[in-house]
Write an enzyme that holds these catalytic residues in place. Structure first.
Site, PDB file in Angstrom:
ATOM      1  N   CYS A 405      34.222  38.677  35.147  1.00 52.90           N
ATOM      2  CA  CYS A 405      34.485  38.014  36.351  1.00 52.90           C
ATOM      3  C   CYS A 405      33.686  38.726  37.360  1.00 52.90           C
ATOM      4  O   CYS A 405      32.482  38.500  37.801  1.00 52.90           O
ATOM      5  CB  CYS A 405      36.026  38.228  36.610  1.00 52.90           C
ATOM      6  N   CYS A 406      34.146  39.507  38.295  1.00 50.28           N
ATOM      7  CA  CYS A 406      33.645  39.929  39.561  1.00 50.28           C
ATOM      8  C   CYS A 406      33.516  41.681  39.716  1.00 50.28           C
ATOM      9  O   CYS A 406      32.101  41.922  39.827  1.00 50.28           O
ATOM     10  CB  CYS A 406      34.726  39.636  40.640  1.00 50.28           C
TER      11      CYS A 406
END
EC number: 2.3.1.54
Length: 740
Positions: A405-406
């Site tokens: 994801c991030c």
């Protein structure tokens, strides 16, 4: 040994599945500059031109097309092509580029809502199957949810949960497909299955079933690749095959699943080994090497998922989080920078800036200076890169981890994650003041909390109540996550991705928080100013504030220490509760773009933020409050301890070009120095935007002038034109630092 391995140095990897050992034995560190890089080939230009035309058409329509008849699956679709004569890397999720998949396994109602939003209707057969015969993840979750969870979810305290969409954040080790071939991987999984013996109780039974599903998934991946005329049963023989085989592994994942984040892993250094061997043997030129990477990246840019309107409020801009982790340093001290690290980032020039794949540089003080400067230059030119601190992650995860994801680290092929959205800590503070009652709905959310009735809020009383709320919400949050991931494993298991993991994996339970800086500033206001609550029918709905107070984001320990205490407290409380499958508790300070939606669910707060206004994203200071300059803002965020936030501490940093200097080279050097100082303090993450606010205002008013404008938001990048007006306005309202 396989004949395809000729020219590679052998090691543990030749006997067991061990991609890290293969990389360490065979990669060549590159400490030079960018001068070797090449532009796009004619083939790449033709393919990308066609892709851009489709992307622009999609932008006008919302989505280009959806297959409403076929149920999602690894090998459910016929082959699809964009420009068969010029595609060097092949494969799409469906039988046509940008045509989206209907995935009903997460929830049939969600699939139907998503289709309805864009004027499509699910097939009668699919509706019938998933309404009357096949239970979904969403149905399972809501069958098991407690009343307490339903209330907290409805009130917007626990929200954005992966109970109505695929959880994602699982990274298959797609490199294994290229290095070993599918047949060897099946053989190894069969060995694992035969060794799973003992008392047949819940965990062993479930694991045996999952490994059996993984074996079938590997066979399906092989069949899917064969439909494109590619035999991935054996190892890849050259760089082009390595990229293609690896991509087929990833493609299987995004065909089968629609997880919120479908990240790629750590592939650039792995592929560089094949490219270097081919270059040494005279099999390819540098132009052809860049062509393979450019076309691989094109395919990743064209990944799409079908989403509900509610999902788009949480994760604005149609992101897929095809996160690629680049560089970092090995345990032996050598950097993992190769020429391919440059080639990946150079696609931002050859193909133009873009939000996907989510280019993530693992920053270390020991990276080659030439690479640091190249990264800084790419950030200044494209606003498309995020940076994460390898020096604080490597001691925990080793040197073959990747970002899901991030900001979430995990060992590739050895760990998986149970994604958990976030708890609204600003809302929790209002619950503490109002005796556990939701300030907007008037319903009781937290039991056994007395309302604060003082005419002026007392810091110690509020803090005591606040910590009681955090204690209660931590327990409820863990229980909620346990239900979600039990049901996801049961009804929407990611067989293709888990097949590219070790059979016995480490599991991370990834909790999150929102409203972090609002909570810290609000407690600071109560402590250092005079805050009087305004009540209606016994519920505090507004505040009158007298005097000023220290604000998070200005390198002021009076408030920064409050911020740190909040995350430490919540992290400690989460860890008191047992997790599904003994997952390790981790915590992120990350909102994605849901800070806008969370703000709509949150009343007026003591810091002066009004009802409905957005919260700050991630660990960022509240908009406009970090007045002491860029470095002071960064220093505040750097104090948030990674040790209690191992799921990540997201910071989105925007600075106007002139603040970095008047000359291009000066700007590059200053940005390198800023990042070196920031990460040197133990800070975790930085999104970098170098642009003027006026550019974004003009882009909002004249989108046709900026068809590919890319900005970093909260842990990911986005095409600015894909954001809703509310999200665009929120981004524009953030601090753009005009001084260091």
């Amino acid at each position: 040994m396989f004949k395809q391995w000729e020219g590679f140095q052998d090691g543990e990897w030749t006997n067991d599945v061990n991609v890290r050992d293969f990389i360490q034995k065979n990669y060549k560190e590159y400490t030079g500059d960018k001068s070797f890089l090449k532009g796009p080939t004619e083939k790449t230009k033709k393919v990308w031109d066609k892709a851009v035309s489709l992307i622009l058409e999609e932008l006008k329509k919302g989505i280009l097309d959806v297959d409403t008849e076929t149920i999602s699956g690894i090998n459910s679709f016929k082959p699809g092509y964009l420009d068969k004569d010029n595609e060097v890397i092949v494969g799409f999720q469906t039988d046509a580029p940008l045509k989206r998949i209907t995935n009903p396994f997460g929830g049939i109602r969600m699939a139907e809502q998503s289709l309805k939003e864009y004027g499509f209707k699910i097939s009668d057969e699919m509706h019938n199957i998933f309404t009357n015969y096949r239970k979904t993840h969403n149905q399972g979750v809501f069958d098991a949810y407690s009343e307490e969870t339903r209330i907290a979810r409805s009130a917007g305290v626990l929200t954005g949960l992966p109970d109505a969409y695929g959880r994602g954040r699982i990274i298959g080790d797609y490199r294994r497909v290229a290095l070993y071939g599918i047949d060897f991987l099946i053989q190894e999984k069969k060995k694992d299955l035969s060794n799973l013996k003992g008392d047949m109780l819940d965990e062993l039974i479930r694991l045996r079933e999952e490994v059996s599903e993984q074996i079938r998934a590997l066979d399906e991946i092989k069949k899917m690749a064969l439909s494109y005329g590619v035999d991935i049963s054996r190892p890849a023989v050259n760089a082009k095959e390595a990229a293609q085989f690896l991509y087929f592994g990833y493609l299987a994942g995004v065909k089968e699943n629609n997880g919120a984040a479908m990240s790629l892993g750590r592939t650039s250094t792995f592929l560089d080994i094949y490219i270097e061997r081919d270059l040494e043997q005279g099999l390819i030129t540098e132009d052809e090497a860049q062509e393979v990477i450019d076309q691989f990246i094109i395919k990743l840019r064209l990944v799409r998922h079908l989403r509900t309107p509610e999902y788009n409020e949480l994760f604005a801009g149609d992101p897929t989080w095809v996160t690629e982790s680049i560089a970092g340093v090995g345990i032996d001290g050598r950097s993992l920078v190769t020429k391919n690290s440059f080639r990946y980032l150079h696609t931002l020039i050859n193909l133009g800036s873009a939000p996907e794949p989510n280019m993530t540089v693992l920053w270390s003080e020991n990276l080659p200076e030439s690479f640091k400067k190249f990264c800084a230059e790419m950030s200044i030119l494209t606003d498309s890169i995020q940076y994460e601190n390898d020096d604080i992650m490597r001691p925990i995860y080793g040197d073959d981890y990747a970002i899901a994801c991030c900001v979430s680290a995990m060992r590739v092929g050895k760990d998986m994650q149970f994604f958990g959205a976030r708890c609204n800590l600003a809302k929790c503070l209002l619950l503490a003041i109002n005796g556990g009652v939701d300030e907007k709905k008037g319903i009781k959310v937290v039991p056994d909390i007395e309302p604060i009735t003082d005419e002026v809020l007392d810091y110690e009383k509020v803090k005591e109540n606040y910590f009681k709320v955090l204690e209660y919400m931590a327990g409820l949050y863990v229980n909620t996550m346990n239900i979600i991931h039990f049901m996801h494993d049961k009804y929407a298991y990611e067989a293709s991705q888990m097949a590219l993991h070790d059979t016995k994996v480490g599991r991370l339970m990834a909790f999150g928080i929102a409203g972090f800086s609002v909570a810290a500033d609000s407690l600071s206001a109560i402590r250092y100013a005079k805050v009087k609550p305004i009540r209606e029918n016994g519920i505090t709905v507004d505040f009158v504030k007298e005097g000023d107070f220290p604000k998070y984001g200005n390198d002021d320990d009076r408030v920064d220490s409050i911020a740190v205490e909040i995350v430490e407290k919540f992290s400690d409380e989460l860890k008191k509760h047992p997790t599904y499958r003994n997952a390790k508790h981790t915590l992120s300070v990350l909102t994605i773009t849901s800070n806008v939606m969370y703000g709509k669910k949150t009343g007026t707060t003591p810091d002066g933020r009004k009802v409905g206004e957005p919260l700050a994203p991630g660990a960022n200071p509240m908009h406009g409050r970090d007045m002491e300059g860029a470095l002071a803002s960064l220093n505040s965020v750097a104090k948030v301890p990674y040790v209690c936030c191992e799921d990540g501490v997201s910071n989105t940093f925007s600075i106007v070009p002139d603040a970095l200097g008047n000359d291009h080279d000066v700007r590059i050097n200053n940005l390198v120095s800023i990042m070196g100082g920031y990460f040197g303090q133990g800070a975790h993450h930085l999104n970098v935007n170098v642009l003027n606010r006026e550019t974004l205002i003009d882009a909002m008013n004249n989108p046709d002038k900026y068809p590919t404008l890319t900005i970093r938001v909260s842990g990911y990048a986005v095409n600015f034109n894909r954001l809703s007006k509310d999200h665009q306005k929120e981004v524009i309202s953030r601090t753009f630092h005009e001084k260091l």
